[in-house]
Design a protein around this motif. Structure first.
Motif, mmCIF file in Angstrom:
data_model
loop_
_atom_site.group_PDB
_atom_site.id
_atom_site.type_symbol
_atom_site.label_atom_id
_atom_site.label_comp_id
_atom_site.label_asym_id
_atom_site.label_seq_id
_atom_site.Cartn_x
_atom_site.Cartn_y
_atom_site.Cartn_z
ATOM 1 N N GLY C 9 23.390 -17.738 46.796
ATOM 2 C CA GLY C 9 22.950 -18.874 45.998
ATOM 3 C C GLY C 9 21.440 -18.948 45.911
ATOM 4 O O GLY C 9 20.875 -19.247 44.858
ATOM 5 N N VAL C 10 20.781 -18.651 47.011
ATOM 6 C CA VAL C 10 19.314 -18.692 47.013
ATOM 7 C C VAL C 10 18.758 -17.598 46.090
ATOM 8 O O VAL C 10 17.876 -17.858 45.270
ATOM 9 C CB VAL C 10 18.761 -18.535 48.447
ATOM 10 N N ILE C 11 19.316 -16.371 46.205
ATOM 11 C CA ILE C 11 18.820 -15.276 45.365
ATOM 12 C C ILE C 11 19.074 -15.594 43.887
ATOM 13 O O ILE C 11 18.191 -15.500 43.045
ATOM 14 C CB ILE C 11 19.525 -13.950 45.736
ATOM 15 N N PHE C 12 20.298 -15.999 43.635
ATOM 16 C CA PHE C 12 20.677 -16.319 42.267
ATOM 17 C C PHE C 12 19.845 -17.492 41.756
ATOM 18 O O PHE C 12 19.400 -17.516 40.612
ATOM 19 C CB PHE C 12 22.163 -16.675 42.254
ATOM 20 N N GLY C 13 19.628 -18.464 42.630
ATOM 21 C CA GLY C 13 18.854 -19.640 42.271
ATOM 22 C C GLY C 13 17.414 -19.296 41.940
ATOM 23 O O GLY C 13 16.827 -19.857 41.005
ATOM 24 N N LEU C 14 16.838 -18.366 42.696
ATOM 25 C CA LEU C 14 15.471 -17.936 42.401
ATOM 26 C C LEU C 14 15.422 -17.361 40.984
ATOM 27 O O LEU C 14 14.524 -17.674 40.198
ATOM 28 C CB LEU C 14 15.021 -16.871 43.398
ATOM 29 N N TYR C 15 16.418 -16.535 40.672
ATOM 30 C CA TYR C 15 16.448 -15.970 39.326
ATOM 31 C C TYR C 15 16.588 -17.090 38.290
ATOM 32 O O TYR C 15 15.891 -17.104 37.280
ATOM 33 C CB TYR C 15 17.587 -14.964 39.185
ATOM 34 N N PHE C 16 17.464 -18.039 38.580
ATOM 35 C CA PHE C 16 17.646 -19.092 37.584
ATOM 36 C C PHE C 16 16.458 -20.028 37.487
ATOM 37 O O PHE C 16 16.262 -20.687 36.463
ATOM 38 C CB PHE C 16 18.962 -19.846 37.807
ATOM 39 N N SER C 17 15.644 -20.076 38.523
ATOM 40 C CA SER C 17 14.429 -20.869 38.362
ATOM 41 C C SER C 17 13.485 -20.156 37.401
ATOM 42 O O SER C 17 12.786 -20.805 36.614
ATOM 43 C CB SER C 17 13.772 -21.151 39.710
ATOM 44 N N LEU C 18 13.515 -18.820 37.416
ATOM 45 C CA LEU C 18 12.710 -18.099 36.423
ATOM 46 C C LEU C 18 13.266 -18.343 35.015
ATOM 47 O O LEU C 18 12.514 -18.544 34.060
ATOM 48 C CB LEU C 18 12.706 -16.598 36.736
ATOM 49 N N VAL C 19 14.605 -18.356 34.912
ATOM 50 C CA VAL C 19 15.237 -18.593 33.612
ATOM 51 C C VAL C 19 14.807 -19.941 33.052
ATOM 52 O O VAL C 19 14.518 -20.081 31.866
ATOM 53 C CB VAL C 19 16.782 -18.514 33.733
ATOM 54 N N GLY C 20 14.761 -20.967 33.925
ATOM 55 C CA GLY C 20 14.454 -22.312 33.434
ATOM 56 C C GLY C 20 12.961 -22.588 33.312
ATOM 57 O O GLY C 20 12.543 -23.471 32.552
ATOM 58 N N MET C 21 12.161 -21.842 34.063
ATOM 59 C CA MET C 21 10.724 -22.133 34.169
ATOM 60 C C MET C 21 10.016 -22.282 32.818
ATOM 61 O O MET C 21 9.288 -23.248 32.580
ATOM 62 C CB MET C 21 10.069 -21.016 34.995
ATOM 63 N N GLY C 22 10.239 -21.322 31.937
ATOM 64 C CA GLY C 22 9.542 -21.337 30.655
ATOM 65 C C GLY C 22 9.902 -22.556 29.833
ATOM 66 O O GLY C 22 9.044 -23.214 29.233
ATOM 67 N N LEU C 23 11.180 -22.873 29.840
ATOM 68 C CA LEU C 23 11.660 -24.032 29.090
ATOM 69 C C LEU C 23 10.976 -25.294 29.604
ATOM 70 O O LEU C 23 10.563 -26.170 28.839
ATOM 71 C CB LEU C 23 13.184 -24.138 29.261
ATOM 72 N N ASN C 24 10.859 -25.359 30.916
ATOM 73 C CA ASN C 24 10.303 -26.550 31.530
ATOM 74 C C ASN C 24 8.803 -26.664 31.278
ATOM 75 O O ASN C 24 8.274 -27.752 31.061
ATOM 76 C CB ASN C 24 10.584 -26.525 33.026
ATOM 77 N N LEU C 25 8.121 -25.514 31.295
ATOM 78 C CA LEU C 25 6.681 -25.520 31.033
ATOM 79 C C LEU C 25 6.419 -26.043 29.618
ATOM 80 O O LEU C 25 5.557 -26.889 29.392
ATOM 81 C CB LEU C 25 6.135 -24.098 31.200
ATOM 82 N N VAL C 26 7.193 -25.537 28.669
ATOM 83 C CA VAL C 26 7.032 -25.965 27.282
ATOM 84 C C VAL C 26 7.314 -27.456 27.158
ATOM 85 O O VAL C 26 6.567 -28.201 26.526
ATOM 86 C CB VAL C 26 7.962 -25.144 26.348
ATOM 87 N N PHE C 27 8.386 -27.911 27.832
ATOM 88 C CA PHE C 27 8.691 -29.340 27.748
ATOM 89 C C PHE C 27 7.587 -30.161 28.405
ATOM 90 O O PHE C 27 7.157 -31.180 27.877
ATOM 91 C CB PHE C 27 10.037 -29.653 28.400
ATOM 92 N N GLY C 28 7.136 -29.700 29.551
ATOM 93 C CA GLY C 28 6.132 -30.448 30.289
ATOM 94 C C GLY C 28 4.856 -30.630 29.496
ATOM 95 O O GLY C 28 4.284 -31.708 29.451
ATOM 96 N N VAL C 29 4.433 -29.572 28.821
ATOM 97 C CA VAL C 29 3.141 -29.632 28.135
ATOM 98 C C VAL C 29 3.277 -30.290 26.764
ATOM 99 O O VAL C 29 2.427 -31.056 26.354
ATOM 100 C CB VAL C 29 2.550 -28.209 28.002
#
Lengths: 417, 302, 291
Positions: C9-29
């Protein structure tokens, strides 16, 4: 005398009306169907649609398909719309084909989900639904004559030989503990149910030590594989769609875990897609449904596999649609229609159904032996034997049919090394 | 008020009479479904500002409410439709805490809720109740003409609710909440009650039309009635036409869904491309919907 | 088994944080919801596939190339569309629809260009055989993808907290108008964030063939729903919250897959709803803005 001349007159009239009818032969036979160029079913739907197109192109190149009531060849016009894997859109478009385009023959899109909405529509309009690959058991009932399943068996028939092998041959090989994983959709769930019942009916010959579903859009199986391995199974059956099988086999390969006996559906059906993604090595010793075309029986009607393959490659050279079982399925639909049109009494939908049901047991294509349950229209033939993938000395895939015994071409390798 | 009623009357009459002239009744039926759903979105989004990204959850709940009532209680279609509406309202009640969320949080939590519904309904462990992933077959009650008629009646009722909302104190209160909930609360408007009523009303609309959809289609899988495309289509149609008006969503459905079907039937190979570009263009150049265009030209649009 | 699932879960979760990161950066800014996020990821995956098959370039080498190309595409794309969107009455909601349209266009073009087949890159490219961590063994491809994701997260953190550009980016996230008033070139900052957001999605795509079995043009929609789940659990507009969201999501998914597999996809949604009801702006969110 009078009676005689009246009789002659009648004969002449019948003759004339026959001629008149022949003269009224339609300029074209309209076949309506749907495909999905995008969305979840795009890959499989386009393969099926392209297979059907090959049959149509070939017939039209010969001047059309022979239609018995008019005693001549009539060109085919294909009317096809894109439902984008969306069922609501598909419903509208099926209706469009029936009510606006007034097609002579209505063929469904790929699979149960996109076929489902067509079932009541076709029935309501008294159109025979040529169900190509929608194997959902709920579609077929004795009170609905307006459906026939042409290109693959109804889901519950699929695991016939798989279940036979596990319960009959399995114990002899030392297979006792079976783990079953299935994607929770109609196609896979029905097969799982059939297999489960067969194992129960075998009364302890084999036992099910793992029996769980996973959502169909599952793309990661590593943890599941680990869980299955922990149950220490002798045989593992993983039922999924092609993308599930690819993910499962890839994860299995990467995980370092080896199962002694493993079955998945698609290495035999969509061999190329699976091989490209998993690699030949990852398929070695995997059990699968063997494509009927490599089994002992040869097609008695239509192209053989190698001929169809060649036709496919010259027609679709860009490789954007994968050659495989679904392309064969689409082509088979065409063959069934061709045979039916050559024997039907009229283009009336029920006459057409009668002609198709009449082919049952008499038609052997690239797809196997065509057998319909005449009461419901469900396909009970074209069942896939159980085979095992082996590699030849060049590392190419080779299917060894292991069950049923009358079709077997070799012995199963168990346990897989 | 009068022009609104005239618009509603014209739409309903057209929906009711067109099947006599045009044989693809299913196409018309889908139009009625989307006309209703777009107004349902309008009730919650147009009047309160909550974007129901998982609106299809109510639609699916209605479809399954109807199916369960027919399969297990052996009810006739009309009482089963009451169950459909009840199921959706019940789900709406269950989800009222979501209204505490704001903006995108609400939209996405709502989406998650609709996906959760799909996961529950399609789970094989519930096969005895919902038929799980194997899909529902209701051929026993199949009746396209009657169900079409009922769908038109539901559309008429929905439009009537919209006319009421547009011209009642309650509707004005809702719009005040949308603009500024804090000020509205200080002005004596019961913010929580207003939102909840609008929310349940929109659930009722989607559930009822979802029930009729199940009745009309009669053979379907869980994925069919919980397809996120229903939500996205309804929202896009409503926004394209212009929210918080009655005509807006109607125009949105007629134009966009009309184009959708026209491209789908005439030039299917570029379908998705054309449709996508159309939507992008509309958002960029007509962000407040078609009705804003009319307003700019000086027409009053109900 | 539990330990295996947790670590997976941690390994998979790290990958999924990368998956979500860009979306979140765009939303945040920008406060816009990029519904074409999953499709950018898909394009990244196809880029990696072709780079590997035509040039023999392994994913680790493809990732920086894909990132740079995505940023270079994102920059003009921002100026073409986003300022216009932001002028609308409700950009947050309108962007959902706009990017839905863009997503349709991308999928259509990808289907025309690549066909509808499943594609993937052999797992051995990222290292052969399973890797042993804490007595458990995991696919090498997973471990490498997880590690790359962790590295990407660290780089994003450095960008946000250790560079001048990052400081201004965070200023725009906190309050766009105020940032504008203090003389920050909001559009430049936003355009870079937009490009980086797309770049992160594309890099996540490079590893998608290993984490998601195979890739195909229509895969974006499912990715979107997962990304939303991850970033909402973590907190919208807080890129670092994404990591927490990803790991919570990953562990929840893996534990469910181990014990109640048929319900595996239900839990993340319930988790999302549950967390939002307790903390209406996500685990790391600030207090509510208004009623």
């Amino acid at each position: 005398m009078l009676r005689k001349s009246l009789g002659a007159l009648c004969a002449i009239l019948v003759c004339f009306s026959g001629l008149a009818r022949a003269a009224e032969a339609p300029k074209e036979i309209k076949i309506g169907t749907l495909y999905a160029s995008s969305g979840n079913y795009a890959g499989v739907s386009m393969a099926q649609y392209s297979g059907l197109k090959i049959w149509i192109d070939r017939k039209n190149a010969e001047g059309g398909v022979f239609v018995k009531p008019f005693n001549r060849k009539i060109p085919i016009r294909l009317i096809a719309y894109d439902d984008q894997s969306n069922t609501a859109t598909a419903a509208t478009l099926y209706n469009q084909l029936i009510t606006q385009d007034k097609v002579d023959i209505l063929a469904a899109d790929f699979g149960s989900v996109l076929t489902s909405v067509a079932v009541p529509i076709a029935r309501d309009h008294h159109m025979l639904l040529i169900d190509q690959t929608g194997s959902g058991a709920t579609f077929f009932s004795k009170d609905n004559p307006y459906i026939v399943l042409t290109s693959l068996p109804v889901s519950s028939v699929w695991p016939k030989y798989l279940a036979g092998f596990l319960t009959q041959e399995g114990p002899k090989l030392g297979i006792k503990r079976v783990a079953m994983l299935y994607a929770t959709n109609d196609f896979n769930g029905t097969q799982a149910a059939t297999l489960r019942d067969a194992i129960k009916a075998a009364k302890g010959a084999v036992e099910l030590v793992y029996d769980n579903g996973v959502p169909t859009n599952t793309t990661s199986y590593t943890v599941t594989i680990n869980t299955i391995a922990a149950t220490n199974p002798d045989a593992v059956v993983a039922l999924g769609y092609v993308n599930n099988d690819i993910a499962f086999l890839r994860n299995l390969q990467d995980s370092g875990i080896r199962f002694k006996w493993l079955f998945t559906i698609y290495p035999g059906l969509e061999t190329e897609a699976v091989e490209k993604n998993v690699g030949a090595k990852g398929l070695e010793h995997v059990f699968t449904y063997v494509p009927s075309s490599v089994v002992a029986y040869r097609p008695e009607f239509g192209l053989s596999l190698s001929e169809f393959r060649a036709a496919w490659e010259s027609r679709f050279p860009d490789g954007k649609v994968e050659f495989g079982f679904n392309s064969v399925a689409g082509y088979t639909t065409g063959l069934v229609l061709e045979k039916a049109l050559a024997s039907t009494d009229s283009l009336d939908q029920l006459a057409l159904r009668k002609a198709i049901v009449g082919l049952s047991g008499k038609l052997k294509t690239i797809d196997g032996a065509f057998e319909l349950d005449g009461a419901t229209g469900a396909q009970v033939g074209e069942a896939q034997p159980l085979g095992q993938v082996e590699l030849d000395e060049h590392g190419h895939l080779r299917f060894v049919t292991v069950y049923p015994p009358e079709l077997a071409t070799g012995k199963p390798v168990y346990p897989a090394p | 008020m009068r022009s609104a009623l005239v618009t509603v009357a014209v739409v309903v009459a057209a929906a009711a009479l067109l099947p006599l002239a045009y044989a693809n009744q299913l196409l018309l039926f889908n139009f009625v479904v989307f006309l209703t759903l777009a107004q349902g979105v309008n009730i919650i989004y147009g009047f309160t500002g909550y974007l129901p990204f998982g609106y299809v959850g109510f639609f699916g709940a209605g479809a399954y409410g109807f199916s369960l009532a027919v399969m297990h209680l052996h009810l006739a279609p009309l009482p089963a439709l009451a169950c459909a509406a009840a199921a959706a309202v019940l789900l709406g009640l269950l989800l009222t805490p979501l209204l505490r969320l704001s903006g995108a949080y609400f939209a996405i939590a709502n989406l998650a809720a609709s996906q959760a519904m799909l996961q529950i309904v399609s789970n094989p462990n519930l096969t005895d109740i919902t038929k799980g992933p194997y899909g529902v077959s209701l051929s026993g009650v199949f009746s396209p003409n009657l169900s079409y008629g009922v769908a038109v009646a539901i559309l008429a009722a929905t439009l009537a609710v919209m006319v009421f909302l547009r011209h009642s104190r309650f509707g004005l209160a809702l719009q005040a909440i949308r603009e500024d909930p804090v000020t509205a609360g200080m002005a004596g408007i019961d913010v929580v009650r207003g939102r909840t009523v609008a929310w349940l009303l929109s659930a009722l609309v989607a559930g009822s039309i979802g029930g009729v959809f199940a009745w009309y289609v009669s053979v379907f899988y869980p994925e069919t009635v919980f397809s996120p495309e229903f939500s996205i289509f309804a929202i896009v149609f409503a926004l394209f036409g212009g929210i918080a008006t009655i005509t807006g969503p109607i125009l949105g459905v007629l134009i966009l869904y009309g184009i959708y079907n026209a491209i789908g039937i005439s030039a299917p190979q570029y379908f998705q491309l054309i449709y996508g570009m159309l939507i992008m263009g509309l958002v960029l150049f007509l962000p407040n919907g078609i009705v804003s265009l009319f307003k700019r030209w000086g027409f009053d649009v109900p | 088994m539990l330990a295996y699932a947790l670590l997976a879960g941690v390994i998979f979760g790290l990958y999924f944080s990368l998956v979500g990161m860009g979306l979140n950066l765009v939303f945040g800014v920008m406060r816009i919801v990029n519904l074409a996020h999953g499709d950018v990821l898909m394009l990244g995956a196809f880029a990696a596939f072709w780079l590997f098959n035509l040039l023999g370039l392994p994913p680790l080498a493809a990732a920086p190339i894909v990132f740079v190309v995505a940023v270079a595409i994102g920059w003009p794309l921002y100026f073409l569309f986003v300022p216009r969107l932001l002028r609308a009455r409700d950009p947050e909601m309108l962007s959902i629809i706009f990017f839905f349209g863009l997503s349709q266009v991308v999928v259509a073009l990808a289907t025309i260009a690549f066909g509808t087949n499943e594609r993937s890159i052999p797992g051995r490219v990222l290292g052969s055989g399973p890797v042993h961590i804490l007595g458990q063994s995991y696919p090498a491809a997973w471990v490498v993808s997880g590690a790359v994701s962790a590295a990407a997260v660290v780089l994003v953190t450095l960008y946000l907290y250790r560079t001048r550009l990052g400081t201004t980016t965070r200023a725009v996230m906190v309050h766009r108008e105020e940032a504008l008033a203090t003389g920050i070139d909001v559009h430049r900052v936003s355009a870079i964030a937009f490009g980086v957001g797309l770049g992160l999605a594309a890099v996540a795509g490079v590893f998608a063939p290993f984490m998601m079995g195979s890739v195909r043009p229509a895969m974006g929609a499912d990715i979107n729903i997962t990304s939303f789940t991850v970033i909402v659990i973590g907190s919208l507009g807080n890129p670092l919250g994404t990591v927490l969201g990803g790991i919570v999501y990953g562990i929840a998914l893996m534990v469910m897959q181990s014990y109640f597999s048929s319900w595996a996809n239900l839990l993340p949604y319930l988790l999302l709803i549950g967390i939002l009801l307790i903390r209406p702006t996500g685990l790391l969110g600030r207090t509510l803005r208004h009623a």
